[in-house]
Design a protein around this motif. Structure first.
Motif, short mmCIF file in Angstrom:
data_model
loop_
_atom_site.label_atom_id
_atom_site.label_comp_id
_atom_site.label_asym_id
_atom_site.label_seq_id
_atom_site.Cartn_x
_atom_site.Cartn_y
_atom_site.Cartn_z
N ARG A 1 0.85 -1.19 0.00
CA ARG A 1 0.00 0.00 0.00
C ARG A 1 0.88 1.23 0.00
O ARG A 1 1.97 1.22 0.57
CB ARG A 1 -0.88 0.03 1.25
CG ARG A 1 -1.92 -1.04 1.30
CD ARG A 1 -2.86 -0.81 2.47
NE ARG A 1 -2.15 -0.57 3.70
CZ ARG A 1 -2.01 -1.46 4.66
NH1 ARG A 1 -2.48 -2.65 4.54
NH2 ARG A 1 -1.36 -1.15 5.77
N ASP B 1 2.27 4.79 1.28
CA ASP B 1 2.50 5.23 2.66
C ASP B 1 1.36 6.04 3.24
O ASP B 1 1.17 6.09 4.45
CB ASP B 1 3.79 6.04 2.75
CG ASP B 1 5.01 5.16 2.58
OD1 ASP B 1 4.88 3.93 2.74
OD2 ASP B 1 6.08 5.70 2.29
N ASP B 2 0.59 6.72 2.40
CA ASP B 2 -0.46 7.59 2.92
C ASP B 2 -1.76 6.83 3.22
O ASP B 2 -2.72 7.43 3.67
CB ASP B 2 -0.73 8.75 1.97
CG ASP B 2 -1.18 8.30 0.59
OD1 ASP B 2 -1.05 7.10 0.29
OD2 ASP B 2 -1.64 9.16 -0.18
N GLN B 3 -1.80 5.54 2.97
CA GLN B 3 -3.01 4.76 3.25
C GLN B 3 -2.79 3.92 4.50
O GLN B 3 -2.18 2.87 4.46
CB GLN B 3 -3.36 3.85 2.07
CG GLN B 3 -3.82 4.60 0.85
CD GLN B 3 -4.17 3.65 -0.29
OE1 GLN B 3 -3.95 2.46 -0.21
NE2 GLN B 3 -4.71 4.21 -1.34
N ASP C 1 -4.09 1.57 7.56
CA ASP C 1 -5.12 0.55 7.71
C ASP C 1 -6.31 1.12 8.48
O ASP C 1 -6.14 1.73 9.54
CB ASP C 1 -4.52 -0.64 8.46
CG ASP C 1 -5.43 -1.85 8.49
OD1 ASP C 1 -6.60 -1.71 8.86
OD2 ASP C 1 -4.94 -2.94 8.14
N PRO C 2 -7.54 0.95 7.98
CA PRO C 2 -8.73 1.50 8.67
C PRO C 2 -8.90 0.97 10.10
O PRO C 2 -9.37 1.70 10.97
CB PRO C 2 -9.90 1.05 7.79
CG PRO C 2 -9.31 0.77 6.46
CD PRO C 2 -7.89 0.34 6.71
N ASP D 1 -0.84 -1.33 12.12
CA ASP D 1 -0.16 -0.59 11.06
C ASP D 1 0.91 0.31 11.69
O ASP D 1 0.60 1.35 12.24
CB ASP D 1 -1.16 0.26 10.26
CG ASP D 1 -0.57 0.79 8.98
OD1 ASP D 1 0.67 0.79 8.84
OD2 ASP D 1 -1.34 1.19 8.09
N ASN E 1 1.27 4.39 11.40
CA ASN E 1 0.29 5.31 11.96
C ASN E 1 1.01 6.34 12.83
O ASN E 1 1.16 6.17 14.04
CB ASN E 1 -0.77 4.53 12.75
CG ASN E 1 -1.95 5.37 13.10
OD1 ASN E 1 -1.89 6.59 13.11
ND2 ASN E 1 -3.06 4.71 13.38
#
Length: 168
Positions: A25, A27-29, A31-32, A64, A67
């Motif tokens: 993914r 870097d700016d995404q 994990d929700p 993640d 974060n």
């Protein structure tokens, strides 16, 4: 025969590289699930439940480790608990993810002042001023913290004891 083996190896290499790139993914995404745990940690911190907040934030980082916001909130909790060394380390982790994060630079600078490392805190202040192109709120807050200096310790506030006379 040699061409077939070489082309098969090249095709396998391209397939494995493209598959690994698709699994990553940007870097700016974040994990929700990590973001949800971050919100849970912030809510617990606001309610005064620092242990619950720390647990939720550490879980967010386990889900993640990119974060950055979770590192910042954990560092705030460490500063609340008078653990400036731990806060400095957590701010360093956040700065490794985003070196120009003003909140992390300011927080780390304040923790450095609390630890007594005002020279390093002044380096953070200089970085903040460079990023802001002059004065900004984070620079003003850190500068005030540096001027104020480290907090007085309980041993420094205690009355001096009388010297014990030497035995002849």
């Amino acid at each position: 025969m040699r061409i077939t083996a070489i082309s098969a190896a090249a095709a396998l290499m391209v397939l494995s590289v493209s598959t690994s790139l698709m699994a990553q993914r940007p870097d700016d995404q974040i994990d929700p699930k990590s973001l949800a745990l971050l919100q849970e940690g912030r809510a617990a911190q606001a309610a005064g439940n620092l242990d619950g907040a720390q647990d939720a934030l550490e879980s967010a980082l386990a889900v993640d480790p990119r974060n950055r916001e979770a590192f910042l909130v954990l560092a705030e909790i460490a500063r609340t608990r008078n653990l400036p060394g731990k806060a400095i380390r957590l701010y360093r982790e956040a700065l490794a993810l985003e070196p120009n994060d003003l909140a992390a630079l300011r927080g780390q600078g304040e923790a450095l002042v609390a630890k007594g490392a005002t020279t390093k805190a002044q380096e953070n202040l200089a970085r903040i001023k460079t990023i802001c192109n002059g004065a900004c709120n984070d620079a003003t807050v850190l500068a005030a913290s540096i001027v104020k200096g480290p907090p007085a310790t309980a041993t420094a506030q205690a009355e001096p004891t009388k010297p014990v006379p030497a035995k002849p």
